[in-house]
Design a protein around this motif. Structure first.
Motif, PDB file in Angstrom:
ATOM      1  N   ALA A 172      10.234   2.528 -10.095  1.00  0.00           N
ATOM      2  CA  ALA A 172       9.706   3.677 -10.828  1.00  0.00           C
ATOM      3  C   ALA A 172       8.205   3.513 -11.062  1.00  0.00           C
ATOM      4  O   ALA A 172       7.739   2.479 -11.531  1.00  0.00           O
ATOM      5  CB  ALA A 172      10.420   3.819 -12.169  1.00  0.00           C
ATOM      6  N   GLY A 173       7.457   4.563 -10.718  1.00  0.00           N
ATOM      7  CA  GLY A 173       6.007   4.531 -10.867  1.00  0.00           C
ATOM      8  C   GLY A 173       5.286   4.026  -9.638  1.00  0.00           C
ATOM      9  O   GLY A 173       4.052   3.995  -9.602  1.00  0.00           O
ATOM     10  N   GLY A 174       6.035   3.641  -8.620  1.00  0.00           N
ATOM     11  CA  GLY A 174       5.431   3.109  -7.403  1.00  0.00           C
ATOM     12  C   GLY A 174       5.220   4.175  -6.347  1.00  0.00           C
ATOM     13  O   GLY A 174       5.839   5.245  -6.372  1.00  0.00           O
ATOM     14  N   ASP A 175       4.348   3.888  -5.388  1.00  0.00           N
ATOM     15  CA  ASP A 175       4.003   4.809  -4.304  1.00  0.00           C
ATOM     16  C   ASP A 175       4.295   4.103  -2.985  1.00  0.00           C
ATOM     17  O   ASP A 175       3.603   3.149  -2.618  1.00  0.00           O
ATOM     18  CB  ASP A 175       2.522   5.192  -4.396  1.00  0.00           C
ATOM     19  N   VAL A 176       5.309   4.540  -2.258  1.00  0.00           N
ATOM     20  CA  VAL A 176       5.730   3.844  -1.052  1.00  0.00           C
ATOM     21  C   VAL A 176       4.654   3.870   0.029  1.00  0.00           C
ATOM     22  O   VAL A 176       4.507   2.913   0.801  1.00  0.00           O
ATOM     23  CB  VAL A 176       7.063   4.420  -0.518  1.00  0.00           C
ATOM     24  N   GLU A 177       3.857   4.944   0.098  1.00  0.00           N
ATOM     25  CA  GLU A 177       2.800   4.999   1.109  1.00  0.00           C
ATOM     26  C   GLU A 177       1.698   3.989   0.794  1.00  0.00           C
ATOM     27  O   GLU A 177       1.106   3.403   1.700  1.00  0.00           O
ATOM     28  CB  GLU A 177       2.220   6.414   1.197  1.00  0.00           C
ATOM     29  N   ARG A 178       1.435   3.777  -0.478  1.00  0.00           N
ATOM     30  CA  ARG A 178       0.459   2.761  -0.867  1.00  0.00           C
ATOM     31  C   ARG A 178       0.953   1.362  -0.492  1.00  0.00           C
ATOM     32  O   ARG A 178       0.175   0.514  -0.045  1.00  0.00           O
ATOM     33  CB  ARG A 178       0.193   2.835  -2.371  1.00  0.00           C
ATOM     34  N   VAL A 179       2.246   1.140  -0.655  1.00  0.00           N
ATOM     35  CA  VAL A 179       2.819  -0.152  -0.300  1.00  0.00           C
ATOM     36  C   VAL A 179       2.735  -0.367   1.206  1.00  0.00           C
ATOM     37  O   VAL A 179       2.379  -1.463   1.676  1.00  0.00           O
ATOM     38  CB  VAL A 179       4.271  -0.272  -0.783  1.00  0.00           C
ATOM     39  N   LYS A 180       3.037   0.664   1.984  1.00  0.00           N
ATOM     40  CA  LYS A 180       2.913   0.547   3.443  1.00  0.00           C
ATOM     41  C   LYS A 180       1.481   0.195   3.831  1.00  0.00           C
ATOM     42  O   LYS A 180       1.249  -0.655   4.710  1.00  0.00           O
ATOM     43  CB  LYS A 180       3.331   1.856   4.112  1.00  0.00           C
ATOM     44  N   HIS A 181       0.518   0.818   3.179  1.00  0.00           N
ATOM     45  CA  HIS A 181      -0.889   0.524   3.456  1.00  0.00           C
ATOM     46  C   HIS A 181      -1.205  -0.941   3.123  1.00  0.00           C
ATOM     47  O   HIS A 181      -1.902  -1.627   3.890  1.00  0.00           O
ATOM     48  CB  HIS A 181      -1.794   1.454   2.640  1.00  0.00           C
ATOM     49  N   SER A 182      -0.687  -1.432   2.011  1.00  0.00           N
ATOM     50  CA  SER A 182      -0.923  -2.816   1.610  1.00  0.00           C
ATOM     51  C   SER A 182      -0.352  -3.779   2.645  1.00  0.00           C
ATOM     52  O   SER A 182      -1.007  -4.757   3.045  1.00  0.00           O
ATOM     53  CB  SER A 182      -0.288  -3.088   0.239  1.00  0.00           C
ATOM     54  N   ILE A 183       0.872  -3.504   3.077  1.00  0.00           N
ATOM     55  CA  ILE A 183       1.530  -4.352   4.073  1.00  0.00           C
ATOM     56  C   ILE A 183       0.716  -4.398   5.365  1.00  0.00           C
ATOM     57  O   ILE A 183       0.427  -5.470   5.918  1.00  0.00           O
ATOM     58  CB  ILE A 183       2.953  -3.831   4.360  1.00  0.00           C
ATOM     59  N   GLU A 184       0.320  -3.229   5.837  1.00  0.00           N
ATOM     60  CA  GLU A 184      -0.383  -3.144   7.111  1.00  0.00           C
ATOM     61  C   GLU A 184      -1.782  -3.742   7.030  1.00  0.00           C
ATOM     62  O   GLU A 184      -2.311  -4.250   8.028  1.00  0.00           O
ATOM     63  CB  GLU A 184      -0.404  -1.687   7.578  1.00  0.00           C
ATOM     64  N   THR A 185      -2.388  -3.718   5.831  1.00  0.00           N
ATOM     65  CA  THR A 185      -3.698  -4.342   5.640  1.00  0.00           C
ATOM     66  C   THR A 185      -3.610  -5.848   5.883  1.00  0.00           C
ATOM     67  O   THR A 185      -4.480  -6.435   6.538  1.00  0.00           O
ATOM     68  CB  THR A 185      -4.218  -4.085   4.207  1.00  0.00           C
ATOM     69  N   VAL A 186      -2.574  -6.477   5.362  1.00  0.00           N
ATOM     70  CA  VAL A 186      -2.408  -7.926   5.545  1.00  0.00           C
ATOM     71  C   VAL A 186      -2.139  -8.256   7.002  1.00  0.00           C
ATOM     72  O   VAL A 186      -2.734  -9.188   7.567  1.00  0.00           O
ATOM     73  CB  VAL A 186      -1.260  -8.457   4.672  1.00  0.00           C
ATOM     74  N   ILE A 187      -1.254  -7.515   7.629  1.00  0.00           N
ATOM     75  CA  ILE A 187      -0.902  -7.798   9.021  1.00  0.00           C
ATOM     76  C   ILE A 187      -2.103  -7.578   9.937  1.00  0.00           C
ATOM     77  O   ILE A 187      -2.345  -8.363  10.866  1.00  0.00           O
ATOM     78  CB  ILE A 187       0.302  -6.936   9.443  1.00  0.00           C
ATOM     79  N   THR A 188      -2.897  -6.552   9.655  1.00  0.00           N
ATOM     80  CA  THR A 188      -4.109  -6.310  10.446  1.00  0.00           C
ATOM     81  C   THR A 188      -5.105  -7.457  10.285  1.00  0.00           C
ATOM     82  O   THR A 188      -5.680  -7.941  11.269  1.00  0.00           O
ATOM     83  CB  THR A 188      -4.770  -4.989  10.010  1.00  0.00           C
ATOM     84  N   ALA A 189      -5.304  -7.912   9.061  1.00  0.00           N
ATOM     85  CA  ALA A 189      -6.227  -9.026   8.809  1.00  0.00           C
ATOM     86  C   ALA A 189      -5.735 -10.300   9.494  1.00  0.00           C
ATOM     87  O   ALA A 189      -6.527 -11.064  10.057  1.00  0.00           O
ATOM     88  CB  ALA A 189      -6.362  -9.249   7.307  1.00  0.00           C
ATOM     89  N   ARG A 190      -4.454 -10.514   9.463  1.00  0.00           N
ATOM     90  CA  ARG A 190      -3.879 -11.709  10.089  1.00  0.00           C
ATOM     91  C   ARG A 190      -4.096 -11.694  11.600  1.00  0.00           C
ATOM     92  O   ARG A 190      -4.496 -12.702  12.201  1.00  0.00           O
ATOM     93  CB  ARG A 190      -2.391 -11.771   9.758  1.00  0.00           C
ATOM     94  N   ARG A 191      -3.860 -10.539  12.213  1.00  0.00           N
ATOM     95  CA  ARG A 191      -4.032 -10.428  13.665  1.00  0.00           C
ATOM     96  C   ARG A 191      -5.506 -10.529  14.050  1.00  0.00           C
ATOM     97  O   ARG A 191      -5.857 -11.172  15.047  1.00  0.00           O
ATOM     98  CB  ARG A 191      -3.449  -9.094  14.142  1.00  0.00           C
ATOM     99  N   ARG A 192      -6.363  -9.898  13.267  1.00  0.00           N
ATOM    100  CA  ARG A 192      -7.799  -9.920  13.569  1.00  0.00           C
ATOM    101  C   ARG A 192      -8.358 -11.329  13.537  1.00  0.00           C
ATOM    102  O   ARG A 192      -9.239 -11.693  14.317  1.00  0.00           O
ATOM    103  CB  ARG A 192      -8.550  -9.032  12.568  1.00  0.00           C
ATOM    104  N   ARG A 193      -7.824 -12.149  12.652  1.00  0.00           N
ATOM    105  CA  ARG A 193      -8.307 -13.521  12.504  1.00  0.00           C
ATOM    106  C   ARG A 193      -7.507 -14.527  13.332  1.00  0.00           C
ATOM    107  O   ARG A 193      -7.779 -15.725  13.283  1.00  0.00           O
ATOM    108  CB  ARG A 193      -8.243 -13.915  11.020  1.00  0.00           C
TER     109      ARG A 193
END
Length: 366
Positions: free
Chosen positions: A172-193
């Protein structure tokens, strides 16, 4: 036979968690681990080993209002605060030589603590693996790079639905699209590095209102390169209203027996491992015997008054361990007495009942 079965279990566990054990092993840690597991297997009351894994809660506040969580319900079982970096080091240092892993979370959102990455970096310098669990709603894009730079080992996102409706049924109070963005931010950073860490895990708590999206979340995890980790939701199975709201229709998505109203697994030889390993250091220095307990009144001691070593073998810990050894609930002012179901000790079912019931007594003020 039990000893052989336990040994086989330990081998499987080491293989499954090689990223924790292999990278952080020292002779002192290996010997402590083996002694700890020996004491747990024998239900030793007074222990010589120290925990090889521990929870440290960096903050006991959260932005969500999850209905079965004391923090989400805005209850105040202890002072709301953020763990300071200095206290983190003070709590960790006496245990660091024994620890393989720290779970840097419990009853709050870790990313609300501005010192979180300093804590991770410090633990990694002591050759300790670090796992952080997050709801992913408190996020800055720079966190992705910081997770990689700090060498965080595992980042677990609470991702309990692919659509906003299913996700918010519990978060409750959470935003699933924001969570997806957070997840993909980490995976993108991991792959880039070009890094293999942190391992990104999508934890999916299975319950009646999201069970139909199990496949969608599993497919999403596979698509982005995350680990899908479905878990049955824990609630009070003896409460009819909670059964109606949370108990999945699919029998395979719950760990409860609908008829007997207990957990399904029958494992009479299995002791509660928390009493020999994996205790919790709360944000205020209180020591809880397990991560299911919420109120400060259930702490077994506090690091603000005595050392961890003194607490680890105090009367409360020894009483709880003795109950597990003797398979008999005694009258004592400890939460373990409410968690253990006395009648199950004498039956085929080892009923370490619903941890939520232990907390329900506290949460409702009884």
């Amino acid at each position: 036979m039990k000893a052989l079965a336990h040994g086989a279990y330990l081998i499987r566990y080491w293989r499954r968690h090689a990223f924790v054990f292999g990278r952080n092993a020292t002779w002192k840690k290996v010997l402590n681990f083996l002694w700890s597991e020996r004491e747990a297997h024998r239900c030793a009351v007074t222990v010589r080993s120290m925990p090889w894994e521990i929870f440290i809660d960096p903050v006991n506040m959260c932005v969500l209002q999850c209905p079965l969580c004391g923090t989400g319900r805005r209850l105040v079982p202890r002072k709301r605060m953020k763990l300071s970096y200095d206290n983190f080091r003070r709590y960790l240092d006496p245990l660091a030589d024994y620890l393989y892993r720290i779970k840097l979370f419990n009853y709050g959102e870790p990313f609300l603590n501005p010192d979180l990455f300093r804590m991770i970096t410090y633990a990694k310098a002591r050759r300790i693996a670090v796992q952080v669990n997050t709801n992913g709603n408190v996020w800055e894009d720079s966190f992705g790079d910081s997770c990689v730079e700090s060498r965080l080992d595992m980042l677990v996102f609470s991702f309990d639905g692919f659509s906003q409706e299913a996700y918010a049924s519990y978060r409750a109070g959470g935003d699933v699209e924001r969570v997806k963005h957070s997840i993909e931010t980490v995976i993108t950073a991991r792959r880039r590095r070009g890094s293999t860490t942190p391992r990104v895990v999508l934890q999916f708590l299975m319950q009646r209102q999201n069970e139909h999206e199990y496949g969608l979340v599993a497919a999403y995890a596979k698509k982005i390169g995350a680990i899908f980790f479905p878990q049955p939701m824990t609630f009070d199975i003896t409460d009819e209203a909670q059964r109606r709201e949370w108990l999945p229709v699919d029998e395979d998505k719950t760990h409860y027996d609908r008829i007997r109203l207990i957990k399904k697994k029958d494992r009479p030889e299995k002791a509660c491992g928390f009493l020999w390993n994996n205790p919790v250091i709360n944000v205020d220095g209180g020591i809880s015997p397990c991560c299911h307990l919420f109120h400060g009144s259930t702490d077994f001691g506090t690091l603000e008054k005595e050392s961890f070593a003194a607490i680890w073998n105090n009367e409360k810990f020894r009483t709880a361990r003795a109950m597990m050894r003797d398979k008999k609930v005694v009258s004592a002012p400890i939460a373990c007495c409410r968690c253990l179901n006395e009648k199950a000790f004498g039956s085929a079912a080892y009923d370490l009942i619903n941890e939520n019931r232990t907390n329900a007594v506290q949460l409702n003020g009884a």
